[in-house]
Design a protein around this motif. Structure first.
Motif, PDB file in Angstrom:
ATOM      1  N   VAL A   1       0.832  -1.200   0.000  1.00  0.00           N
ATOM      2  CA  VAL A   1       0.000   0.000   0.000  1.00  0.00           C
ATOM      3  C   VAL A   1       0.868   1.252   0.000  1.00  0.00           C
ATOM      4  CG1 VAL A   1      -1.675   1.341   1.325  1.00  0.00           C
ATOM      5  CG2 VAL A   1      -1.989  -1.125   1.063  1.00  0.00           C
ATOM      6  N   ALA A   2       1.937   1.248   0.781  1.00  0.00           N
ATOM      7  CA  ALA A   2       2.822   2.412   0.822  1.00  0.00           C
ATOM      8  C   ALA A   2       3.435   2.701  -0.549  1.00  0.00           C
ATOM      9  CB  ALA A   2       3.921   2.185   1.860  1.00  0.00           C
ATOM     10  N   ALA A   3       3.773   1.642  -1.254  1.00  0.00           N
ATOM     11  CA  ALA A   3       4.415   1.811  -2.566  1.00  0.00           C
ATOM     12  C   ALA A   3       3.435   2.246  -3.648  1.00  0.00           C
ATOM     13  CB  ALA A   3       5.097   0.507  -2.972  1.00  0.00           C
ATOM     14  N   HIS A   4       2.141   1.926  -3.472  1.00  0.00           N
ATOM     15  CA  HIS A   4       1.191   2.141  -4.568  1.00  0.00           C
ATOM     16  C   HIS A   4      -0.035   2.945  -4.140  1.00  0.00           C
ATOM     17  CE1 HIS A   4       3.500  -0.677  -6.980  1.00  0.00           C
ATOM     18  NE2 HIS A   4       3.469  -1.532  -5.974  1.00  0.00           N
ATOM     19  N   GLU A   5       0.053   3.649  -3.040  1.00  0.00           N
ATOM     20  CA  GLU A   5      -1.124   4.334  -2.505  1.00  0.00           C
ATOM     21  C   GLU A   5      -1.736   5.312  -3.510  1.00  0.00           C
ATOM     22  OE1 GLU A   5      -2.583   6.597   1.579  1.00  0.00           O
ATOM     23  OE2 GLU A   5      -0.488   5.981   1.338  1.00  0.00           O
ATOM     24  N   ARG A   6      -0.918   5.949  -4.311  1.00  0.00           N
ATOM     25  CA  ARG A   6      -1.446   6.914  -5.275  1.00  0.00           C
ATOM     26  C   ARG A   6      -2.286   6.249  -6.362  1.00  0.00           C
ATOM     27  NH1 ARG A   6       3.354  11.406  -6.440  1.00  0.00           N
ATOM     28  NH2 ARG A   6       3.507  12.185  -4.297  1.00  0.00           N
ATOM     29  N   ARG A   7      -2.027   4.977  -6.601  1.00  0.00           N
ATOM     30  CA  ARG A   7      -2.787   4.269  -7.642  1.00  0.00           C
ATOM     31  C   ARG A   7      -4.066   3.648  -7.081  1.00  0.00           C
ATOM     32  NH1 ARG A   7       0.934   0.344 -11.193  1.00  0.00           N
ATOM     33  NH2 ARG A   7      -1.146  -0.020 -12.084  1.00  0.00           N
ATOM     34  N   LEU A   8      -4.105   3.436  -5.786  1.00  0.00           N
ATOM     35  CA  LEU A   8      -5.242   2.758  -5.167  1.00  0.00           C
ATOM     36  C   LEU A   8      -6.311   3.762  -4.745  1.00  0.00           C
ATOM     37  CD1 LEU A   8      -3.206   0.331  -2.877  1.00  0.00           C
ATOM     38  CD2 LEU A   8      -4.461  -0.323  -4.954  1.00  0.00           C
ATOM     39  N   ALA A   9      -7.566   3.366  -4.863  1.00  0.00           N
ATOM     40  CA  ALA A   9      -8.661   4.214  -4.408  1.00  0.00           C
ATOM     41  C   ALA A   9      -8.615   4.335  -2.887  1.00  0.00           C
ATOM     42  CB  ALA A   9      -9.998   3.613  -4.831  1.00  0.00           C
ATOM     43  N   PRO A  10      -9.034   5.465  -2.335  1.00  0.00           N
ATOM     44  CA  PRO A  10      -9.059   5.614  -0.868  1.00  0.00           C
ATOM     45  C   PRO A  10      -9.821   4.488  -0.173  1.00  0.00           C
ATOM     46  CG  PRO A  10      -9.404   7.740  -1.904  1.00  0.00           C
ATOM     47  CD  PRO A  10      -9.402   6.725  -3.012  1.00  0.00           C
ATOM     48  N   LEU A  11     -10.925   4.040  -0.761  1.00  0.00           N
ATOM     49  CA  LEU A  11     -11.680   2.923  -0.185  1.00  0.00           C
ATOM     50  C   LEU A  11     -10.809   1.680  -0.093  1.00  0.00           C
ATOM     51  CD1 LEU A  11     -14.243   1.406   0.719  1.00  0.00           C
ATOM     52  CD2 LEU A  11     -14.824   1.138  -1.710  1.00  0.00           C
ATOM     53  N   SER A  12     -10.084   1.367  -1.147  1.00  0.00           N
ATOM     54  CA  SER A  12      -9.209   0.193  -1.157  1.00  0.00           C
ATOM     55  C   SER A  12      -8.135   0.300  -0.086  1.00  0.00           C
ATOM     56  CB  SER A  12      -8.564   0.019  -2.535  1.00  0.00           C
ATOM     57  OG  SER A  12      -9.531  -0.113  -3.551  1.00  0.00           O
ATOM     58  N   VAL A  13      -7.564   1.485   0.058  1.00  0.00           N
ATOM     59  CA  VAL A  13      -6.510   1.697   1.056  1.00  0.00           C
ATOM     60  C   VAL A  13      -7.064   1.513   2.471  1.00  0.00           C
ATOM     61  CG1 VAL A  13      -4.948   3.408   2.060  1.00  0.00           C
ATOM     62  CG2 VAL A  13      -5.146   3.193  -0.433  1.00  0.00           C
ATOM     63  N   ARG A  14      -8.200   2.131   2.750  1.00  0.00           N
ATOM     64  CA  ARG A  14      -8.793   2.004   4.096  1.00  0.00           C
ATOM     65  C   ARG A  14      -9.058   0.551   4.445  1.00  0.00           C
ATOM     66  NH1 ARG A  14     -11.977   6.312   2.299  1.00  0.00           N
ATOM     67  NH2 ARG A  14     -13.783   4.930   2.064  1.00  0.00           N
ATOM     68  N   GLU A  15      -9.644  -0.180   3.514  1.00  0.00           N
ATOM     69  CA  GLU A  15      -9.944  -1.587   3.772  1.00  0.00           C
ATOM     70  C   GLU A  15      -8.668  -2.399   3.933  1.00  0.00           C
ATOM     71  OE1 GLU A  15     -12.907  -3.270   4.170  1.00  0.00           O
ATOM     72  OE2 GLU A  15     -13.775  -1.274   4.305  1.00  0.00           O
ATOM     73  N   ALA A  16      -7.686  -2.151   3.086  1.00  0.00           N
ATOM     74  CA  ALA A  16      -6.451  -2.927   3.098  1.00  0.00           C
ATOM     75  C   ALA A  16      -5.710  -2.816   4.413  1.00  0.00           C
ATOM     76  CB  ALA A  16      -5.545  -2.493   1.943  1.00  0.00           C
ATOM     77  N   LEU A  17      -5.746  -1.642   5.041  1.00  0.00           N
ATOM     78  CA  LEU A  17      -4.914  -1.393   6.228  1.00  0.00           C
ATOM     79  C   LEU A  17      -5.588  -1.757   7.551  1.00  0.00           C
ATOM     80  CD1 LEU A  17      -3.281   2.016   5.225  1.00  0.00           C
ATOM     81  CD2 LEU A  17      -2.311  -0.291   5.048  1.00  0.00           C
ATOM     82  N   LYS A  18      -6.804  -2.288   7.487  1.00  0.00           N
ATOM     83  CA  LYS A  18      -7.535  -2.572   8.731  1.00  0.00           C
ATOM     84  C   LYS A  18      -6.861  -3.622   9.607  1.00  0.00           C
ATOM     85  CE  LYS A  18     -12.200  -1.075   7.489  1.00  0.00           C
ATOM     86  NZ  LYS A  18     -13.615  -1.493   7.243  1.00  0.00           N
TER      87      LYS A  18
END
Length: 246
Positions: A224-241
């Motif tokens: 996620v840190a490497a690709h956060e700009r490509r991922l939707a905010p929803l995807s990031v929030r879910e991924a980091l739970k």
């Protein structure tokens, strides 16, 4: 005994084979489920599921109990039986019959070979919604791919598919793999669909990453840190739970 014969297959759909076991199951299923129907509850259930299909109005605990009685004393199926039962249940309009088929395939997926995948795809793309697609993805397609790694190449095709439910299935098929997860494909699939505009794809990206984080939180954090700009905010929030990162 009333026999519910299969209707002709729709163009492009798998043929519904004859199966004596399917004859028995469908006869019992229709009779038993109709006896448990509740029209008032059916309206509420259909509304909750956005009108994707009509319902009989059987809540999950009652439905599972009825399904147990439907299958009582019946033999273990082979792949032909599984296909016939699932396809014929899917031809019935009410959603509870589709749930029965999904539960049946989850129970007997080990009876099926890689040749069952076209049937699974038909179910995924026919009256598609998350309530059936997600279980088919993680329990049925996931089981088939785990048993035959050659199907990974098919998942590579599915992640590119224009049908969002097929692509969602590719994202979610490893959901239960834990240490056996093919992380190269997991992360590549997430990136491949990272720009997708649909909620169900963005949610699936976050979900499959969140689930894998239970096995390797650091790998997910780093991805996620490497690709956060490509991922939707929803995807990031879910991924980091499940990674310890808020």
């Amino acid at each position: 005994m009333v026999t519910h014969r299969p209707r002709p297959a729709m163009s492009g759909s798998p043929a519904v084979s004859d199966s004596e076991l399917a004859d028995v199951v469908l006869e019992r299923l229709v009779r038993t489920y109709r006896e448990g129907a509740d029209s008032a509850q059916a309206e509420r259930m259909a509304a909750y599921m956005k009108g994707i299909a009509p319902f009989l109005g059987i809540a999950s605990p009652e439905r599972k109990a009825l399904s147990k009685s439907v299958l009582e004393g019946l033999a273990r199926p082979d792949e032909r039986d599984c296909a016939a039962i699932a396809l014929r249940a899917w031809q019935l309009p009410e959603r509870e019959y589709h749930y029965f088929a999904v539960d049946y395939l989850r129970r007997y997926v080990k009876c099926c070979s890689s040749g069952f995948l076209p049937v699974a795809r038909h179910l995924i793309t026919t009256v598609p919604w998350w309530d059936t697609v997600d279980a088919l993805a993680s329990h049925v397609v996931g089981g088939l791919v785990a048993a035959d790694p050659a199907l990974k190449k098919t998942m590579d095709d599915w992640i590119e598919d224009d049908d969002l439910w097929v692509a969602r299935t590719a994202l979610l098929h490893q959901l239960r793999y834990k240490d056996a997860t093919d992380t190269g494909r997991l992360f590549a699939y997430c990136l491949r669909q990272s720009g997708h505009p649909d909620f169900f794809i963005r949610k699936a990206i976050g979900w499959c990453l969140r689930e894998y984080a239970k096995t390797d939180a650091r790998a997910v954090r780093d991805f996620v840190a490497a690709h956060e700009r490509r991922l939707a905010p929803l995807s990031v929030r879910e991924a980091l739970k499940n990674t310890g990162v808020e």
